[in-house]
Enzyme design. Sequence first.
Site, PDB file in Angstrom:
ATOM      1  N   SER A 151     -32.417  41.186  34.037  1.00  0.00           N
ATOM      2  CA  SER A 151     -33.783  41.876  34.508  1.00  0.00           C
ATOM      3  C   SER A 151     -34.957  41.459  34.851  1.00  0.00           C
ATOM      4  O   SER A 151     -35.498  40.931  33.376  1.00  0.00           O
ATOM      5  CB  SER A 151     -34.009  43.062  33.883  1.00  0.00           C
ATOM      6  OG  SER A 151     -35.077  43.971  35.113  1.00  0.00           O
ATOM      7  N   TYR A 164     -33.809  49.388  27.842  1.00  0.00           N
ATOM      8  CA  TYR A 164     -33.241  48.501  28.738  1.00  0.00           C
ATOM      9  C   TYR A 164     -34.348  47.928  28.591  1.00  0.00           C
ATOM     10  O   TYR A 164     -33.237  45.871  28.525  1.00  0.00           O
ATOM     11  CB  TYR A 164     -34.024  49.460  29.903  1.00  0.00           C
ATOM     12  CG  TYR A 164     -33.485  48.500  31.685  1.00  0.00           C
ATOM     13  CD1 TYR A 164     -32.216  48.603  32.034  1.00  0.00           C
ATOM     14  CD2 TYR A 164     -33.893  47.709  32.234  1.00  0.00           C
ATOM     15  CE1 TYR A 164     -31.304  48.291  32.783  1.00  0.00           C
ATOM     16  CE2 TYR A 164     -33.432  47.417  33.410  1.00  0.00           C
ATOM     17  CZ  TYR A 164     -32.084  46.689  33.835  1.00  0.00           C
ATOM     18  OH  TYR A 164     -31.915  46.516  34.115  1.00  0.00           O
TER      19      TYR A 164
END
Length: 257
Positions: A151, A164
């Site tokens: 990401s 995350y």
Amino acid sequence: MMVATSQPGLVAGRRILVTGAARGLGFSFARTLCESGARVVLADLREELLQQSVSTLRDQGFDVNGIAVDVEDPASIQRCAEQAVIKLGGLDGLVNNAAVTDSGGRGMDDIEIAKWDQVMNVNVRGTWLMTRACRPALRTSGRGAIVNLASDTAMWGAPNLLAYVASKGAVIAMTHSLARELGPDNITVNAIAPGLVLVEATQYVPESRHRQYIDQRALQREQMPEDVSGAVLYALSDLARFVTGQVLAVNGGFVMR
């Protein structure tokens, strides 16, 4: 906005396992790979949704199968890999897409330890264990390719998303290490780092964060799943046969490397 990503024949005949494939990015990857001639196994925790997605692709004439998997469970991961090899007669590619978030909007002081552990177990340990389970078949293929979903949040340090972000940073680091370790097996390992993609899993994201991404991208629009699928297709094809250990940010120019 639909974006054409398929390249007929680019991965023709390749046998590929995609995790987290029942919806969102994973389903988009599976569909694009099918359109380019691959035989695909979709794996996901959500069995009913998984079967619906498999049926959708089969109705379009594609050679697909579905396998239920819980990437928090090492035994489930091993069964998934073994069943995928049986269904496909081997394995040429793996897309480690299955992931969870920590819901966002929480500072580091407010993250529950159980949630932190779940994010790490799914996003980091799950990627490692699925890769380990698939390695023998990918080695046998002689042209194995792995794509890990990272990401761009790990590249710019998104706030209030610590678990995350940390997990995706770990995926990037693992990609570098795995590329060196699996290179002797002629297996490439690369990571794709999308930006904020408009899918079901990002519905919780505040409108202000969506607007931040749009305004600060070089390409100022929403990012769709199809915007990412082409990069995955490339990384699994012979076009990338000498590309390994790399991280490709696919985010419309929000983060540039």
